[in-house]
Design a protein around this motif. Structure first.
Motif, PDB file in Angstrom:
ATOM      1  N   ALA A  95      44.379  -2.309 -43.831  1.00 60.26           N
ATOM      2  CA  ALA A  95      44.319  -3.388 -42.757  1.00 60.26           C
ATOM      3  C   ALA A  95      42.935  -3.404 -42.093  1.00 60.26           C
ATOM      4  N   GLU A  96      42.197  -2.230 -41.987  1.00 59.16           N
ATOM      5  CA  GLU A  96      40.858  -1.754 -41.249  1.00 59.16           C
ATOM      6  C   GLU A  96      39.686  -2.254 -41.847  1.00 59.16           C
ATOM      7  N   VAL A  97      39.885  -1.992 -43.231  1.00 60.35           N
ATOM      8  CA  VAL A  97      38.343  -2.057 -43.706  1.00 60.35           C
ATOM      9  C   VAL A  97      38.390  -3.260 -44.964  1.00 60.35           C
ATOM     10  N   ASP A  98      37.362  -3.797 -45.122  1.00 60.46           N
ATOM     11  CA  ASP A  98      37.215  -4.832 -46.139  1.00 60.46           C
ATOM     12  C   ASP A  98      36.698  -4.225 -47.405  1.00 60.46           C
ATOM     13  N   ALA A  99      37.843  -3.701 -48.008  1.00 53.97           N
ATOM     14  CA  ALA A  99      37.777  -2.618 -49.198  1.00 53.97           C
ATOM     15  C   ALA A  99      37.980  -3.271 -50.456  1.00 53.97           C
ATOM     16  N   ALA A 100      38.091  -4.549 -50.547  1.00 51.47           N
ATOM     17  CA  ALA A 100      38.325  -5.189 -51.891  1.00 51.47           C
ATOM     18  C   ALA A 100      37.569  -4.711 -53.071  1.00 51.47           C
ATOM     19  N   ALA A 101      36.291  -4.372 -52.894  1.00 51.06           N
ATOM     20  CA  ALA A 101      35.637  -3.756 -54.063  1.00 51.06           C
ATOM     21  C   ALA A 101      36.146  -2.422 -54.643  1.00 51.06           C
ATOM     22  N   TYR A 102      37.029  -1.941 -53.789  1.00 57.23           N
ATOM     23  CA  TYR A 102      37.475  -0.359 -54.357  1.00 57.23           C
ATOM     24  C   TYR A 102      38.872  -0.766 -55.085  1.00 57.23           C
ATOM     25  N   PRO A 103      39.436   0.040 -55.840  1.00 59.88           N
ATOM     26  CA  PRO A 103      40.622   0.070 -56.376  1.00 59.88           C
ATOM     27  C   PRO A 103      41.823   0.373 -55.606  1.00 59.88           C
ATOM     28  N   ALA A 104      42.921  -0.327 -55.748  1.00 58.74           N
ATOM     29  CA  ALA A 104      43.960  -0.267 -54.637  1.00 58.74           C
ATOM     30  C   ALA A 104      44.509   1.140 -54.548  1.00 58.74           C
TER      31      ALA A 104
END
Ligand SMILES: C[S@@+](CC[C@H](N)C(=O)[O-])C[C@H]1O[C@@H](n2cnc3c(N)ncnc32)[C@H](O)[C@@H]1O
Length: 360
Positions: free
Chosen positions: A132-141
């Protein structure tokens, strides 16, 4: 008060036997101070957070024997003894150096204050707050988690700067010495090689403690750190003076058969079981024929059945979602299937290092 890593060490090949002995004496003295300092830090954090009280303190395996403290103490001491012996043997320079008392104190205060936030996450069982804190869509779940319940996951520079304090406090000052079992195997394997010809990559270098040791041990080689975290990579490059590459171990940005040596420390227990074979295959792909991988990670239950209870408690107290499956992974077989043959191994405290070689 000390910290690991010393980028400016002179090449070991030019040094004398007396210098090795002096270095070993220095290593013992600084390691002792370091062990006392981090044991104290860990005790203060536990006193502040009382992790063994509350709902998550229930025994997970009531029937299993409690870890034998004398076994643990012996193994803990042995980690430092092996480290000093390798310095004495000239395998690598003294890895410890003094840090300013003010800096050490600031690091300790930051660690203890943050321990409350870690404990809050642990009690709430919230290991994915970071989503919920970082826009980390580029990283694997699997990567978007608060491993160890740490603040910021792998995504902030505060987390990167605090990481080494957290692991040293957790392991009572042995983290550097444990990692250097891998350095020891690597230094032995590459002893007769001209460093200037070597390209070495530390895969999943984290905040760079091992990368700094690697650079000090191989000052003339091309030493590079690789990590998926930009924040951790930046800290690693600053700490070690080595170059860095941001990449996923699943797709290493190196040509087939291009590297002489790799190290990979404490990564595989944080990978899901389906990713481990992909990562192992990538490591094997980029190594030259005859190239070596120095691998280190947690000991497994089969390495120390007397510590089984401790190994069961670890993932419950620190968010480690893939640790249990790591415990039952046959690493010799995993790497064997990629063409890497296990040549040597060494254990220190709670870490086992292995040397794998790609067929020439
Ligand atoms: C437990 S830390 C170990 C770091 C370092 N090797 C050490 O000894 O302290 C795991 C590291 O692996 C990195 N990592 C995890 N998954 C990764 C992936 N798929 N590709 C590259 N790095 C990854 C994390 O960013 C983190 O820095």
């Amino acid at each position: 008060m000390t910290q690991s890593g010393a980028g400016e060490a002179e090449p070991t090949t030019r040094r004398t036997g007396r210098a090795y002995r002096l270095d070993a004496g220095r290593t013992v003295a600084l390691s002792t101070a370091k062990a006392a300092w981090w044991t104290l830090n860990g005790a203060v954090a536990r006193a502040v957070t009382r992790p063994t009280q509350g709902p998550r303190a229930q025994p997970i395996a009531p029937g299993a024997p409690a870890p034998d403290r004398s076994v643990l103490r012996r193994a803990w001491k042995e980690a430092f003894a092996k480290d000093a012996a390798d310095v004495r043997a000239g395998l690598y320079p003294s890895p410890e150096r003094l840090t300013s008392p003010l800096r050490a104190l600031a690091t300790a205060i930051d660690f203890v204050i943050d321990a409350r936030a870690v404990d809050r996450r642990r009690r709430a069982g919230d290991g994915v707050e970071v989503r919920a804190e970082v826009d980390a869509a580029a990283y694997p779940a699997y990567y978007r988690q608060n491993f160890h319940y740490q603040s910021g996951g792998w995504f902030s520079s505060q987390s990167a700067n605090r990481y080494e304090a957290q692991v040293e406090a957790l392991f009572s000052g042995t983290a550097g010495a444990m990692r250097r079992r891998a350095l020891s195997l690597l230094a032995r394997a590459l002893r007769d090689r001209d460093q200037r010809d070597l390209a070495i990559v530390d895969v999943a270098c984290g905040s760079g403690a091992h990368l700094a040791d690697l650079k000090a041990a191989f000052p003339r080689a091309c030493v590079v750190g690789l990590d998926l975290s930009c924040a951790y990579l930046a800290t690693a490059m600053r700490r070690s003076g080595a170059a860095g590459v941001q990449a996923n171990v699943e797709r290493l940005p190196f040509a087939d058969n291009s590297l002489d040596a790799l190290s990979c420390i404490y990564l595989f227990h944080e990978l899901p079981p389906r990713i481990r074979p992909l990562a192992a295959a990538e490591l094997a792909r980029v190594l030259k024929p005859g190239g070596v991988l120095a691998f280190a990670d947690s000991i497994q239950r089969t390495d120390a059945p007397e510590l089984a209870r401790l190994l069961e408690l670890f993932p419950a107290f620190f968010h480690e979602p893939f640790y249990e499956s790591f415990q039952t992974t046959d690493l010799t077989d995993l790497f064997g299937k990629t063409g890497l043959v296990e040549e040597a191994s060494d254990t220190a405290f709670l870490t086992k290092a292995r040397l794998f070689r790609k067929a020439p």
